[in-house]
Design an enzyme around this catalytic site. Structure first.
Site, PDB file in Angstrom:
ATOM      1  N   ASP A 147     -44.434 -28.139 -20.827  1.00 15.81           N
ATOM      2  CA  ASP A 147     -43.188 -27.451 -20.417  1.00 15.81           C
ATOM      3  C   ASP A 147     -42.340 -28.873 -19.829  1.00 15.81           C
ATOM      4  O   ASP A 147     -42.799 -29.453 -19.026  1.00 15.81           O
ATOM      5  CB  ASP A 147     -43.275 -26.501 -19.115  1.00 15.81           C
ATOM      6  CG  ASP A 147     -41.892 -26.012 -18.827  1.00 15.81           C
ATOM      7  OD1 ASP A 147     -40.818 -26.376 -19.146  1.00 15.81           O
ATOM      8  OD2 ASP A 147     -42.141 -24.991 -18.075  1.00 15.81           O
ATOM      9  N   ASP A 214     -34.902 -19.697 -19.182  1.00 16.06           N
ATOM     10  CA  ASP A 214     -35.938 -18.575 -18.987  1.00 16.06           C
ATOM     11  C   ASP A 214     -35.487 -17.280 -18.755  1.00 16.06           C
ATOM     12  O   ASP A 214     -34.226 -17.080 -18.497  1.00 16.06           O
ATOM     13  CB  ASP A 214     -36.304 -19.072 -17.462  1.00 16.06           C
ATOM     14  CG  ASP A 214     -37.123 -20.212 -17.187  1.00 16.06           C
ATOM     15  OD1 ASP A 214     -37.096 -20.896 -18.413  1.00 16.06           O
ATOM     16  OD2 ASP A 214     -37.845 -20.505 -16.299  1.00 16.06           O
TER      17      ASP A 214
HETATM   18  C1  GLA Z   1     -39.966 -23.204 -16.301  1.00 19.71           C
HETATM   19  C2  GLA Z   1     -40.310 -22.380 -17.845  1.00 19.71           C
HETATM   20  C3  GLA Z   1     -41.298 -20.927 -17.362  1.00 19.71           C
HETATM   21  C4  GLA Z   1     -42.112 -21.286 -16.238  1.00 19.71           C
HETATM   22  C5  GLA Z   1     -41.735 -22.437 -15.036  1.00 19.71           C
HETATM   23  C6  GLA Z   1     -42.937 -22.643 -14.404  1.00 19.71           C
HETATM   24  O1  GLA Z   1     -38.942 -22.672 -16.021  1.00 19.71           O
HETATM   25  O2  GLA Z   1     -39.404 -22.225 -18.510  1.00 19.71           O
HETATM   26  O3  GLA Z   1     -41.333 -20.209 -18.471  1.00 19.71           O
HETATM   27  O4  GLA Z   1     -43.164 -22.039 -17.016  1.00 19.71           O
HETATM   28  O5  GLA Z   1     -41.121 -23.270 -15.672  1.00 19.71           O
HETATM   29  O6  GLA Z   1     -42.550 -23.401 -13.248  1.00 19.71           O
END
Ligand code: GLA
Length: 394
Positions: A147, A214
């Site tokens: 990520d 997200d």
């Molecule tokens: C980002 C990702 C999410 C999750 C969070 C964790 O926002 O897009 O899917 O993994 O980080 O902190």
């Protein structure tokens, strides 16, 4: 090359020679599993993961194809003097946890970042990629979600081309380090679609890549993510998938029968990875039935791996189509209005003429032959999902 050279190069083969074909073999169909983030967030514990593994099996989800149990952000502790990363106190023994998950016949996934810090402020892998890849492999990790998070800081002030080159290098670096361990590891890129990741995700060895920010547990967010995949079909196929983000099915805000069905239908039409994100220990029968519907999952997992598209929109009604390996066409009528609506199929948009054989997928019922005049009642915020045409014998 002498015999010694040959033996040495053969020994080195599995560790250093993984190429695009090997990467593609890791995910011939979109990965299916469960991830801790959407329900537990950073509070996730070892016990939550063990329970999730238990419940994947007891609910029938594992048998339906959900195999990866993925710990998202919140497991990391600090690095020691040797730079070795340790899990935090919520995860006392990662190896034993991975063994537990494997013991259930499931696969084990984990999360890190190419930046110094993850999105939740935990330790990332920057500068420790090889060490972390070896650590993950030693635990038995089968899937890594990587990520972008604080890596974004390094992109500040750069041109878009420079930013893309930096992200490609960072993602390629971790793929190389994972390959160097010799362990097959599914690689999930998470950079929210930055730098048009769909154009280079497969090239850097990604098996799936997030294309949006997200998802949230509400209908609008789910529909936004689905519609944001339009035009990206040609970038996905066996081995490499557009990721519309993890499922919110069964989480508060996306726990009504119709909206749950809409969510799974759209992800299946998109050939999107199906990573459930609900609390499996409190799962309703409705949610379980949606998540494990064999006919809908078979559309998502269709071996042809050709993602579908939205072929028509008329006001609140959308029409989606996806060609399947058996020669049939998956067709979804999606009603985005909070009131039921009657709709017919736009045969022209679907490339159909006359009358065709139809099967109602959610109802598990053959409808016989239908034509352009056939009226479907599409529930409020719901769908009608069909398979059209006669399956061809192989
Ligand atoms: C980002 C990702 C999410 C999750 C969070 C964790 O926002 O897009 O899917 O993994 O980080 O902190």
């Amino acid at each position: 090359m002498g015999w010694l050279g040959l033996v040495l190069s053969l020994l080195a083969w599995p560790a250093f020679a993984a190429g695009p074909a090997d990467h593609a073999a890791l995910a011939p169909t979109p990965p299916m599993g469960w991830n801790s983030w959407n329900h537990f967030g950073a509070d996730v514990t070892d016990a939550d993961i063990r329970h999730a593994a238990d419940e994947l099996v007891s609910s029938g989800m594992a048998a339906a194809g959900y195999r990866y149990v993925i710990i998202d952000d919140g497991w990391q502790g600090q690095r020691d003097a040797q730079g070795e990363l340790h899990s935090n106190t919520k995860f006392p023994d990662m190896k034993s946890l991975a063994d537990y998950v494997h013991g259930k016949g499931l696969k084990f996934g984990i999360y890190s970042s190419p930046g110094e810090k993850t999105c939740g402020g935990y330790t990332g892998s920057l500068g420790h990629e090889a060490q972390d890849a070896r650590l993950f492999a030693s635990w038995g990790v089968d899937y890594l979600k990587y990520d972008l998070c604080s890596f974004r800081r390094h992109l500040d002030g750069k041109t878009e081309a420079e930013q893309t080159a930096m992200m490609k290098a960072a993602y390629r670096l971790m793929r190389q380090q994972l390959d160097a361990t010799g362990r097959p590891i599914v690689y999930a890129l998470c950079n929210y679609g930055w730098g048009r990741v769909w154009e280079w995700g497969a090239e850097v060895g990604g098996n799936l890549w997030r294309t949006t920010d997200d998802i949230r547990a509400n209908y609008e967010s789910m529909m936004f993510n689905a519609n944001a995949q339009l035009g990206l079909q040609r970038y996905a196929g066996p081995g490499h998938w557009n990721d519309a983000d993890m499922l919110e099915i069964g989480n508060k805000g996306l726990d009504e029968p119709e909206t749950q069905r809409t969510h799974l239908t759209l992800w299946a039409m998109l050939a999107a990875p199906l990573i459930a994100g609900n609390d499996l220990s409190a799962m309703s029968a409705d949610t379980r039935d949606v998540l494990t519907d064999k006919e809908v999952l078979a559309i998502d997992q269709d071996p042809r791996g050709a993602p579908g598209n939205r072929v028509m929109q008329e006001g609140p009604i959308q029409l989606w189509a996806r060609p399947l390996a058996d020669g049939t066409l998956a067709v979804a009528l999606v009603n985005t209005l909070n009131h039921s609506l009657n709709a017919t199929l736009d045969f022209k948009a679907l490339g159909l003429t006359g009358s065709v054989q139809a099967h109602d997928v959610w109802q598990h019922r053959d409808l016989g032959r239908i034509d352009q005049q056939h009226v479907f009642e599409v529930p409020s915020l719901g769908v009608v999902l069909l398979k059209i045409g006669k399956p061809q014998a192989h």
